[in-house]
Scaffold this motif. Structure first.
Motif, PDB file in Angstrom:
ATOM      1  N   ASP A  11     -43.299  31.702 -78.388  1.00  0.00           N
ATOM      2  CA  ASP A  11     -44.253  31.612 -79.194  1.00  0.00           C
ATOM      3  C   ASP A  11     -44.248  30.920 -80.730  1.00  0.00           C
ATOM      4  O   ASP A  11     -43.508  31.743 -80.765  1.00  0.00           O
ATOM      5  N   ILE A  12     -44.825  30.128 -81.132  1.00  0.00           N
ATOM      6  CA  ILE A  12     -44.602  29.501 -82.591  1.00  0.00           C
ATOM      7  C   ILE A  12     -45.532  29.539 -83.155  1.00  0.00           C
ATOM      8  O   ILE A  12     -46.158  29.225 -82.751  1.00  0.00           O
ATOM      9  N   SER A  13     -45.099  30.444 -84.575  1.00  0.00           N
ATOM     10  CA  SER A  13     -46.272  29.988 -85.712  1.00  0.00           C
ATOM     11  C   SER A  13     -46.216  29.541 -86.767  1.00  0.00           C
ATOM     12  O   SER A  13     -44.906  28.980 -87.161  1.00  0.00           O
ATOM     13  N   GLY A  14     -47.152  28.749 -87.278  1.00  0.00           N
ATOM     14  CA  GLY A  14     -46.826  27.783 -89.130  1.00  0.00           C
ATOM     15  C   GLY A  14     -46.652  26.571 -88.805  1.00  0.00           C
ATOM     16  O   GLY A  14     -45.678  26.190 -89.460  1.00  0.00           O
ATOM     17  N   LEU A  15     -46.482  26.141 -87.364  1.00  0.00           N
ATOM     18  CA  LEU A  15     -45.796  24.926 -86.951  1.00  0.00           C
ATOM     19  C   LEU A  15     -46.682  23.707 -86.540  1.00  0.00           C
ATOM     20  O   LEU A  15     -47.384  23.912 -85.607  1.00  0.00           O
ATOM     21  N   ALA A  16     -46.991  22.591 -86.439  1.00  0.00           N
ATOM     22  CA  ALA A  16     -47.481  21.682 -85.983  1.00  0.00           C
ATOM     23  C   ALA A  16     -46.886  20.219 -86.114  1.00  0.00           C
ATOM     24  O   ALA A  16     -45.607  20.279 -86.547  1.00  0.00           O
ATOM     25  N   GLN A  17     -47.155  18.918 -85.945  1.00  0.00           N
ATOM     26  CA  GLN A  17     -46.585  17.889 -85.921  1.00  0.00           C
ATOM     27  C   GLN A  17     -46.943  16.919 -86.783  1.00  0.00           C
ATOM     28  O   GLN A  17     -45.570  16.158 -87.811  1.00  0.00           O
ATOM     29  N   HIS A  18     -48.304  16.588 -87.763  1.00  0.00           N
ATOM     30  CA  HIS A  18     -47.704  15.697 -88.928  1.00  0.00           C
ATOM     31  C   HIS A  18     -48.089  16.382 -90.013  1.00  0.00           C
ATOM     32  O   HIS A  18     -48.792  17.144 -90.577  1.00  0.00           O
ATOM     33  N   TYR A  19     -47.294  16.322 -91.544  1.00  0.00           N
ATOM     34  CA  TYR A  19     -47.024  17.005 -92.268  1.00  0.00           C
ATOM     35  C   TYR A  19     -48.176  17.059 -93.273  1.00  0.00           C
ATOM     36  O   TYR A  19     -48.471  15.764 -93.242  1.00  0.00           O
ATOM     37  N   LEU A  22     -39.486  33.718 -80.067  1.00  0.00           N
ATOM     38  CA  LEU A  22     -40.608  33.822 -80.854  1.00  0.00           C
ATOM     39  C   LEU A  22     -40.219  32.801 -82.660  1.00  0.00           C
ATOM     40  O   LEU A  22     -39.752  33.625 -82.763  1.00  0.00           O
ATOM     41  N   ALA A  23     -40.542  32.519 -82.841  1.00  0.00           N
ATOM     42  CA  ALA A  23     -41.316  31.191 -83.897  1.00  0.00           C
ATOM     43  C   ALA A  23     -41.039  30.796 -84.977  1.00  0.00           C
ATOM     44  O   ALA A  23     -42.531  31.154 -84.759  1.00  0.00           O
ATOM     45  N   HIS A  24     -40.463  30.389 -86.282  1.00  0.00           N
ATOM     46  CA  HIS A  24     -41.433  30.608 -87.300  1.00  0.00           C
ATOM     47  C   HIS A  24     -41.500  29.936 -87.711  1.00  0.00           C
ATOM     48  O   HIS A  24     -40.122  28.943 -88.425  1.00  0.00           O
ATOM     49  N   SER A  25     -42.484  28.370 -88.660  1.00  0.00           N
ATOM     50  CA  SER A  25     -42.252  27.406 -89.579  1.00  0.00           C
ATOM     51  C   SER A  25     -41.355  26.658 -88.945  1.00  0.00           C
ATOM     52  O   SER A  25     -41.113  25.924 -87.649  1.00  0.00           O
TER      53      SER A  25
END
Length: 305
Positions: free
Chosen positions: A145-153, A117-120
């Protein structure tokens, strides 16, 4: 019991590197599994401890529901800061955190295995761990389970400073999304960003694709409705889950939430859904590991992207 008494601190030996951690464990029973919680850029493990309000604590909630939670200070933060003042690159952080988890598992029950479980920025480490988790029947990986993370800034996002002032809109969103006292409490969480963490920011879009393709466990990606770090139009959202093997990843939106999801009013609903997802992962058959890349390509390729 006072929720703060449910959480204790310890220092783990990660192959010679001291890694500080916060731990919460269920009372009077073995854990269903252990949740490895990984904080984001410029923060510490107490991000998951409810610094402003007990309802925002992942550690106590998960322990109440039968899970052990191991929230680690990432390399370059906490006890490892004097040993690793520059921090570590993503792959090295993943190796260090896995070594710390292994040290914890020597003396503590881990139930059915490990849930990430991780953030950003911590999600980058978690995704690397998920893509390269060693085949170990004693410590299997259940899901991530990951929050606050995607691929392209979003344009210019990663050039902003990592502090309460300069990163306010990106890191927090509207102030009413957080309990009173959050921003005062958050000052105790903030730490300087180790220099090596900035080295790989620009290469993240390519690395995301390479890592996601190797994951073999279920992944749940959560993005706040006031998320500003990432490009989140419909095509970019679709590409996030499409980067994983078919059927493994799903993307959900946390409503009335900002980037620092686990510090806001939306923290408890998010944590409950993350723990329900962990329950689901417990019932799934164990996946086969991703095939190892050719020896000449493996480590250098991931380190270079």
């Amino acid at each position: 019991m006072n929720p703060s008494l449910r959480t204790r601190s310890l220092v783990l030996d990660a192959a010679g590197v001291p890694v500080s951690a916060l731990v919460a464990e269920p009372e009077h029973r073995a854990p269903k599994a252990v949740i490895l919680a990984v904080h984001g850029r410029g923060m510490r493990a107490a991000y998951f401890a409810g610094p402003a309000h007990p309802d925002t604590s992942l550690l106590t909630l998960a322990a109440d529901l039968g899970y052990s939670v191991l929230a680690l200070d990432r390399p370059g933060h906490g006890a490892s800061a004097h040993r690793l003042p520059q921090g570590q690159l993503i792959a090295d952080q993943a190796a260090t955190l896995h070594a710390a988890l292994t040290d914890y598992a020597r003396a503590h029950p881990t139930g059915a295995g490990v849930q990430l479980l991780a953030h950003s920025f911590g999600g980058k480490i978690a995704l690397h761990l998920a893509a390269h988790w060693p085949a170990d029947p004693a410590l299997p990986l259940l899901g991530a389970d990951i929050s606050g993370l995607a691929q392209h800034y979003a344009p210019g996002a990663w050039e902003r400073p990592d502090d309460l002032a300069g990163g306010g809109r990106l890191n927090w969103g509207p102030l009413h999304l957080y309990p009173p006292g959050t921003f005062h409490a958050a000052r105790t969480l903030l730490t300087p960003v180790p220099a090596l963490e900035s080295r790989e920011l620009a290469t993240w879009p390519r690395r995301f694709t390479a890592l996601a393709a190797r994951v073999r466990v279920p992944v749940r990606l959560t993005l706040a409705d006031h998320e500003a770090w990432w490009r989140l139009d419909a095509p970019h959202r679709a590409a996030l889950t499409a980067a994983f093997p078919p059927g493994l990843a799903r993307l959900v939106t946390a409503h009335h939430a900002g980037h620092n999801l686990s510090l806001g009013h939306a923290a408890r609903p998010y944590h409950l859904r993350a723990l329900a997802f962990t329950d689901d992962c417990l019932t799934r058959p164990r996946p086969a590991p991703a095939p190892a890349p050719a020896a000449a390509v493996a480590a250098p390729a991931l380190a270079a992207v």
